[in-house]
Design an enzyme around this catalytic site. Structure first.
Site, PDB file in Angstrom:
ATOM      1  N   GLY A  61      23.249  11.454  20.087  1.00 51.58           N
ATOM      2  CA  GLY A  61      23.538  10.445  19.070  1.00 51.58           C
ATOM      3  C   GLY A  61      24.640   9.489  19.475  1.00 51.58           C
ATOM      4  N   HIS A  62      25.063   9.537  20.725  1.00 56.31           N
ATOM      5  CA  HIS A  62      26.214   8.735  21.198  1.00 56.31           C
ATOM      6  C   HIS A  62      25.812   7.969  22.434  1.00 56.31           C
ATOM      7  CE1 HIS A  62      30.384   7.951  22.590  1.00 56.31           C
ATOM      8  NE2 HIS A  62      30.666   8.065  21.312  1.00 56.31           N
ATOM      9  N   PHE A  63      25.200   6.951  22.393  1.00 52.32           N
ATOM     10  CA  PHE A  63      24.617   6.165  21.325  1.00 52.32           C
ATOM     11  C   PHE A  63      23.138   6.003  21.622  1.00 52.32           C
ATOM     12  CE2 PHE A  63      29.037   4.684  21.588  1.00 52.32           C
ATOM     13  CZ  PHE A  63      29.457   4.901  20.296  1.00 52.32           C
TER      14      PHE A  63
END
Length: 137
Positions: free
Chosen positions: A39-41
């Protein structure tokens, strides 16, 4: 794995050793499937700065290998002067360099740097306490 208590997804070193000058050197190749990149990114996977700090801290643990650490673990007590200079991406091989700057009692103070090639990506000062591992169960 003989020095660090970390396992599975939190073991963030491929190798680490103490140099002849007494400093720590570690390596980690970012594979791209790590939990922290999911989730990053999305579409732009960049290693979070806090993960680079953890990599430096894990590398620093080889500095404590000569001490009596049976049944103990190094726990963070502080991070100071953290600076993030350049991004780290999947495929990058991160070189971590740490040196012990002082100690007293169970407390150790380390200065660390993270590089990709010759490019400085992150740096910081870390403190640890060597604490007893106890189970409250």
């Amino acid at each position: 794995m003989k020095i660090l208590p970390h396992r599975d997804c939190m073991l963030l070193l491929d190798e680490a050793y103490k140099t002849e000058s007494g400093e720590a050197c570690g390596y980690y190749t970012v594979k791209g499937d790590e939990f922290f990149l999911k989730g990053h990114f999305p579409g732009y996977p960049v290693v979070p700065g806090v993960i680079l700090c953890e990599m430096m801290a894990q590398s620093a643990c080889v500095l404590f290998a000569d001490f009596d650490t049976e049944g103990k673990a190094p726990l963070y007590t502080g991070i100071n002067n953290a600076k993030f200079r350049s991004s780290v991406f999947p495929g990058d091989k991160v070189r971590l360099e740490c040196k012990l700057t002082r100690s007293f009692g169970p407390f150790y103070f380390v200065s660390g740097k993270a590089y990709v090639g010759e490019k400085l990506c992150a740096q910081g000062d870390f403190s640890f306490a060597i604490a007893d591992l106890k189970s409250d169960n």
